[in-house]
Motif scaffolding. Structure first.
Motif, short mmCIF file in Angstrom:
data_model
loop_
_atom_site.label_atom_id
_atom_site.label_comp_id
_atom_site.label_asym_id
_atom_site.label_seq_id
_atom_site.Cartn_x
_atom_site.Cartn_y
_atom_site.Cartn_z
N LYS A 40 0.83 -1.21 0.00
CA LYS A 40 0.00 0.00 0.00
C LYS A 40 0.86 1.25 0.00
O LYS A 40 0.53 2.24 -0.66
CB LYS A 40 -0.93 0.01 1.21
CG LYS A 40 -2.07 -0.96 1.12
CD LYS A 40 -2.94 -0.88 2.35
CE LYS A 40 -4.05 -1.91 2.33
NZ LYS A 40 -4.86 -1.87 3.55
N ILE A 41 1.96 1.23 0.75
CA ILE A 41 2.86 2.38 0.81
C ILE A 41 3.44 2.65 -0.58
O ILE A 41 3.55 3.80 -1.00
CB ILE A 41 3.99 2.14 1.84
CG1 ILE A 41 3.42 2.17 3.25
CG2 ILE A 41 5.09 3.19 1.70
CD1 ILE A 41 4.38 1.68 4.31
N GLN A 42 3.81 1.60 -1.28
CA GLN A 42 4.40 1.76 -2.61
C GLN A 42 3.40 2.29 -3.63
O GLN A 42 3.77 3.01 -4.55
CB GLN A 42 4.99 0.44 -3.09
CG GLN A 42 6.20 0.01 -2.30
CD GLN A 42 6.68 -1.37 -2.66
OE1 GLN A 42 6.08 -2.06 -3.47
NE2 GLN A 42 7.76 -1.81 -2.02
N ARG A 43 2.13 1.93 -3.47
CA ARG A 43 1.11 2.34 -4.44
C ARG A 43 0.60 3.76 -4.24
O ARG A 43 0.19 4.41 -5.20
CB ARG A 43 -0.08 1.39 -4.39
CG ARG A 43 0.16 0.07 -5.08
CD ARG A 43 -1.12 -0.69 -5.21
NE ARG A 43 -1.72 -0.90 -3.89
CZ ARG A 43 -1.94 -2.08 -3.36
NH1 ARG A 43 -1.66 -3.16 -4.02
NH2 ARG A 43 -2.47 -2.20 -2.16
N THR A 44 0.59 4.25 -3.02
CA THR A 44 0.00 5.56 -2.76
C THR A 44 0.97 6.69 -3.11
O THR A 44 2.19 6.53 -3.04
CB THR A 44 -0.45 5.68 -1.29
OG1 THR A 44 -1.19 6.88 -1.14
CG2 THR A 44 0.71 5.68 -0.35
N THR A 45 0.41 7.81 -3.50
CA THR A 45 1.23 8.98 -3.86
C THR A 45 1.13 10.09 -2.83
O THR A 45 1.94 11.01 -2.84
CB THR A 45 0.81 9.53 -5.23
OG1 THR A 45 -0.59 9.87 -5.20
CG2 THR A 45 1.07 8.51 -6.33
N ASP A 46 0.14 10.02 -1.95
CA ASP A 46 -0.04 11.03 -0.91
C ASP A 46 0.95 10.80 0.22
O ASP A 46 0.99 9.73 0.83
CB ASP A 46 -1.48 10.97 -0.39
CG ASP A 46 -1.78 12.02 0.65
OD1 ASP A 46 -1.12 13.09 0.62
OD2 ASP A 46 -2.67 11.79 1.49
N SER A 47 1.77 11.81 0.50
CA SER A 47 2.82 11.64 1.51
C SER A 47 2.25 11.48 2.92
O SER A 47 2.82 10.75 3.74
CB SER A 47 3.80 12.80 1.48
OG SER A 47 3.14 14.02 1.77
N ASN A 51 2.97 8.24 5.31
CA ASN A 51 3.47 8.33 6.69
C ASN A 51 2.59 7.54 7.64
O ASN A 51 3.08 6.85 8.54
CB ASN A 51 3.58 9.78 7.13
CG ASN A 51 4.73 10.49 6.47
OD1 ASN A 51 5.68 9.87 6.01
ND2 ASN A 51 4.64 11.82 6.40
N ALA A 52 1.27 7.64 7.47
CA ALA A 52 0.35 6.91 8.34
C ALA A 52 0.51 5.40 8.14
O ALA A 52 0.54 4.64 9.12
CB ALA A 52 -1.08 7.34 8.05
N LEU A 53 0.64 4.98 6.89
CA LEU A 53 0.82 3.55 6.61
C LEU A 53 2.17 3.05 7.12
O LEU A 53 2.27 1.92 7.63
CB LEU A 53 0.70 3.28 5.11
CG LEU A 53 -0.70 3.44 4.51
CD1 LEU A 53 -0.64 3.39 3.00
CD2 LEU A 53 -1.63 2.37 5.05
N ALA A 55 3.75 4.20 9.72
CA ALA A 55 3.63 4.06 11.18
C ALA A 55 2.93 2.75 11.53
O ALA A 55 3.35 2.04 12.46
CB ALA A 55 2.86 5.24 11.75
N LYS A 56 1.87 2.39 10.79
CA LYS A 56 1.18 1.12 11.03
C LYS A 56 2.11 -0.06 10.76
O LYS A 56 2.10 -1.06 11.48
CB LYS A 56 -0.06 1.02 10.15
CG LYS A 56 -1.18 1.92 10.55
CD LYS A 56 -2.36 1.75 9.62
CE LYS A 56 -3.47 2.70 9.97
NZ LYS A 56 -4.63 2.54 9.07
N GLN A 57 2.91 0.07 9.71
CA GLN A 57 3.84 -1.00 9.36
C GLN A 57 4.89 -1.17 10.46
O GLN A 57 5.25 -2.30 10.81
CB GLN A 57 4.51 -0.72 8.03
CG GLN A 57 5.41 -1.85 7.57
CD GLN A 57 6.16 -1.51 6.30
OE1 GLN A 57 6.49 -0.36 6.06
NE2 GLN A 57 6.43 -2.52 5.50
N ASN A 58 5.36 -0.07 11.03
CA ASN A 58 6.34 -0.15 12.11
C ASN A 58 5.77 -0.85 13.34
O ASN A 58 6.46 -1.61 14.00
CB ASN A 58 6.84 1.24 12.48
CG ASN A 58 7.79 1.80 11.44
OD1 ASN A 58 8.33 1.07 10.64
ND2 ASN A 58 7.97 3.11 11.47
N VAL A 59 4.50 -0.60 13.63
CA VAL A 59 3.86 -1.28 14.76
C VAL A 59 3.77 -2.78 14.49
O VAL A 59 4.04 -3.60 15.37
CB VAL A 59 2.46 -0.67 15.03
CG1 VAL A 59 1.69 -1.51 16.04
CG2 VAL A 59 2.59 0.76 15.53
N SER A 60 3.40 -3.15 13.27
CA SER A 60 3.33 -4.57 12.91
C SER A 60 4.70 -5.23 13.00
O SER A 60 4.82 -6.36 13.50
CB SER A 60 2.78 -4.74 11.50
OG SER A 60 1.45 -4.32 11.44
#
Length: 77
Positions: A40-47, A51-53, A55-60
């Motif tokens: 999802k991070i790679q597909r999105t263009t909105d910075s 950043n939100a994704l 942060a979620k990935q870091n928690v996982s």
């Protein structure tokens, strides 16, 4: 690899559930979530969304490291 439901349905008591097997199932779920968030991070263009994704990935990832660290600690004994 057996699914969580197969582990639960096959056990007659709670004591029969293997803690290590349940931890591995949790780790596999966290790994899948981490990979999904990475895509999802790679597909999105909105910075801001990236950043939100992230942060979620870091928690996982933290949960995955913690789960695997406890698994290794138990298996050394």
């Amino acid at each position: 690899m057996r699914s969580f439901r197969e582990f639960v349905d096959g056990a007659e008591t709670v004591e029969e559930l293997e803690e290590g097997a349940l931890r591995n199932i949790g780790a596999a779920a966290l790994y899948a979530r981490t990979v999904s968030l990475s895509r999802k991070i790679q597909r999105t263009t909105d910075s801001n969304e990236q950043n939100a994704l992230l942060a979620k990935q870091n928690v996982s990832l933290a949960g995955l490291v913690m789960a695997m660290g406890k698994f290794l600690e138990k298996s050394k004994r």
